[in-house]
Scaffold this motif. Structure first.
Motif, PDB file in Angstrom:
ATOM      1  N   SER A 157       0.838  -1.204   0.000  1.00  0.00           N
ATOM      2  CA  SER A 157       0.000   0.000   0.000  1.00  0.00           C
ATOM      3  C   SER A 157       0.870   1.249   0.000  1.00  0.00           C
ATOM      4  N   LEU A 158       2.124   1.098   0.436  1.00  0.00           N
ATOM      5  CA  LEU A 158       3.078   2.213   0.401  1.00  0.00           C
ATOM      6  C   LEU A 158       3.951   2.135  -0.847  1.00  0.00           C
TER       7      LEU A 158
ATOM      8  N   PHE B  76      -4.732  13.826  -3.114  1.00  0.00           N
ATOM      9  CA  PHE B  76      -4.471  12.544  -2.473  1.00  0.00           C
ATOM     10  C   PHE B  76      -3.377  11.816  -3.243  1.00  0.00           C
ATOM     11  N   ASP B  77      -2.333  11.451  -2.533  1.00  0.00           N
ATOM     12  CA  ASP B  77      -1.222  10.725  -3.147  1.00  0.00           C
ATOM     13  C   ASP B  77      -1.346   9.256  -2.742  1.00  0.00           C
ATOM     14  N   ALA B  78      -1.686   8.412  -3.718  1.00  0.00           N
ATOM     15  CA  ALA B  78      -1.992   7.013  -3.405  1.00  0.00           C
ATOM     16  C   ALA B  78      -0.803   6.278  -2.798  1.00  0.00           C
ATOM     17  N   THR B  79       0.404   6.824  -2.952  1.00  0.00           N
ATOM     18  CA  THR B  79       1.566   6.149  -2.399  1.00  0.00           C
ATOM     19  C   THR B  79       1.731   6.409  -0.910  1.00  0.00           C
ATOM     20  N   ILE B  82      -1.902   6.654   2.606  1.00  0.00           N
ATOM     21  CA  ILE B  82      -2.676   5.565   3.200  1.00  0.00           C
ATOM     22  C   ILE B  82      -1.912   4.945   4.354  1.00  0.00           C
ATOM     23  N   GLY B  83      -2.596   4.801   5.474  1.00  0.00           N
ATOM     24  CA  GLY B  83      -2.055   4.058   6.602  1.00  0.00           C
ATOM     25  C   GLY B  83      -2.956   2.864   6.845  1.00  0.00           C
ATOM     26  N   PRO B 157      -0.427  10.167   6.774  1.00  0.00           N
ATOM     27  CA  PRO B 157      -1.323   9.935   5.636  1.00  0.00           C
ATOM     28  C   PRO B 157      -2.678  10.601   5.877  1.00  0.00           C
ATOM     29  N   LYS B 158      -3.433  10.780   4.816  1.00  0.00           N
ATOM     30  CA  LYS B 158      -4.745  11.420   4.980  1.00  0.00           C
ATOM     31  C   LYS B 158      -5.818  10.399   5.324  1.00  0.00           C
TER      32      LYS B 158
END
Lengths: 257, 255
Positions: A157-158, B76-79, B82-83, B157-158
């Motif tokens: 996911s990262l 939003f940066d998909a990399t 996200i947490g 992350p957002k």
């Protein structure tokens, strides 16, 4: 001083049991009037060091065979497991071959190995290597494949790379497995080297044992066994220390041997 | 439909193929999530809630519908936005807690010095001050999950995706962690999507609750939970709380 006291407290049981076994052995031989060609006392065994069998050189030769074969096995076992974990096609091609080749009794191959490599250190290193390499390969492979799928998702996911997964998760996670394979392999390396010397060699402790058997010098034979054991224990101790250094945060290792 | 929603799912569907057969893993998931919301996805096992989460995380492609995250006022940066938190803490047992929390920062190649300071602050926020140098095995299950939450926040992350994060904890610890999560949420102001099969938990935490049903896997309904924050355990016995849980039971065909 306090450090030494701690060390003593920690290992006193281990030392005690070893001393006890040796003492019981001494009593058994002396009180039971056991003939010296059947079983010498520990003291007689120790005194055999003064007979002129060139203990130093023979011990070094055997140690070189054990350490050499073991070292090769670690390099090839871990190395191949890494390659196999990266390439499914290589793994499914060569693993079956390695497994079936492992079933060949290495002792039976002894005479052929001597034809190929002649007498000396190398054939015995090869026998030690061939016997102890598979457990290292198998445990390393197992360790590398032991990754939680959710953890992979977390890294993906990262947008983490395959290399990051390998260096940060797979490799450190496989260390406990690698070390358990390496511990099993120590015993096999010792057995392999001695078998090699039994089959054909001109020096080493295994060779020496065959020599002294002719003259029923059992004390020297016992000393040879003791020295072989000592080399094995030394190798095991090195592996144990490396394990303590590299495998951290694992409660299962506390007080394990 | 408003245009400024942070996350928009519109008719999202996903098939799985197994032994030449196709079956529906999720269908009809339509949902709008505002930035800073805490949304719970609740449903029985097999209803596809984890699949929805993985689609949002970009781990699975979807087979139909549209998924939009960010846009307009909030890029939003998909990399790196996200947490994730899972049922198991998935802490690396050879790393100290602080180094576990730093894992996402390492993977993203963030500057380590500020990341380390941030990790310390986050550990303090989740109540683990003083445990930075401990190993995971020295922590209880609840504390390990706190560390996992800190890890999900370290790269700022957002969006935080949580897949039954308290499912493996005992009931009391779980209630405690629910309160903790609400506090962490109000302090960090993140958007959180929380997957659970605990109906009480879903209602207690969420500002919006989406209900998914199994066989066939589809989204049955979604509605706002109109209970004020900060929430307290006594709300669980309130009439309104009961109405919400009864509504979910009814949607799941259990009443």
């Amino acid at each position: 001083m306090e450090k030494f006291a701690n060390w003593l407290r920690r290992y006193s049981l281990a030392i005690f049991i070893h001393v006890l076994v040796i003492a019981l052995w001494q009593f058994w031989v002396v009180l039971g009037d056991v003939p010296s060609y059947v079983a010498p006392t520990p003291v007689d065994t120790a005194m055999a060091i003064f007979s002129n069998y060139d203990w130093t050189r023979n011990t070094l030769v055997t140690a070189a065979e054990i350490f050499g074969g073991y070292f090769l096995a670690v390099i090839f076992g871990v190395g191949l497991a890494l390659i196999f974990s990266w390439s499914r096609i290589l793994s499914s091609t060569f693993m079956p071959l390695i497994v079936s080749a492992n079933m060949i009794p290495k002792v039976a191959l002894g005479p052929i190995i001597i034809v190929w490599f002649s007498y000396g250190l190398w054939p015995n290193i090869m026998i030690a290597f061939s016997i102890c390499f598979l457990p290292i390969l198998l445990t390393t492979e197992r360790g590398l494949s032991e990754v939680e799928p959710d953890l992979l998702d977390l890294v993906r996911s990262l947008k983490g790379s395959r290399w990051q997964i390998f260096t940060k998760i797979q490799l450190p996670g496989s260390l406990p497995y690698i070390f358990s394979g390496m511990k099993v392999a120590v015993v096999l390396a010792v057995a392999g080297a001695i078998v090699g010397e039994f089959i054909a060699s001109e020096e080493g402790l295994g060779y020496l044992m065959l020599q002294v058997q002719v003259t029923l010098d059992t004390a020297a034979s016992f000393l040879a066994v003791f020295l072989i054991t000592l080399v094995g224990v030394a190798l095991y101790a090195i592996v144990l220390i490396l394990e303590r250094l590299f495998v951290v945060g694992d409660r299962r290792l506390e007080g394990s041997y | 439909m408003t245009t400024d929603a942070f996350i928009r799912l519109d008719g999202v569907r996903k098939f799985y193929r197994s032994r030449g057969q196709e079956f529906l893993a999720v269908s009809d998931v339509s949902l709008e999530i505002e930035e800073g919301e805490l949304v719970s996805l609740v449903g029985p096992s097999g209803c596809g809630k984890t699949t929805v989460l993985k689609i949002l995380a970009g781990l699975h492609p979807h087979d139909g519908g549209t998924v939009t995250i960010g846009g307009g006022s909030t890029p939003f940066d998909a990399t790196r936005d996200i947490g994730m938190v899972f049922q198991q803490s998935l802490l690396l047992k050879w790393r100290r807690i602080i180094d576990n929390v730093l894992l996402p920062a390492e993977i993203l190649g963030l500057p380590m010095r500020p990341a380390r300071d941030r990790a310390r602050d986050l550990l303090a926020m989740v109540g683990l001050a003083g445990f930075e140098e401990s190993y995971p095995y020295e922590l209880s299950g609840g504390m390990q999950q706190r560390a996992a939450i800190a890890r999900s926040l370290v790269h700022d992350p957002k969006l935080i995706l949580m897949d039954e994060p308290f499912g493996a904890l005992d009931a009391l610890t779980r209630e405690k962690m629910n309160l903790e999560l609400l506090r962490i949420w109000s302090e960090s102001r993140k958007t959180i999507i929380f997957v659970t099969h605990g109906i009480q938990e879903a209602v207690f935490l969420a500002s919006t609750c989406a209900v998914l049903t199994a066989g066939p896997a589809r989204m049955a309904d979604h509605f706002e939970i109109d209970l004020p924050y900060p929430r307290t355990l006594s709300m669980k016995t309130s009439e309104k709380f009961g109405e919400y849980t009864r509504r979910i039971y009814a949607l799941l065909g259990m009443e």
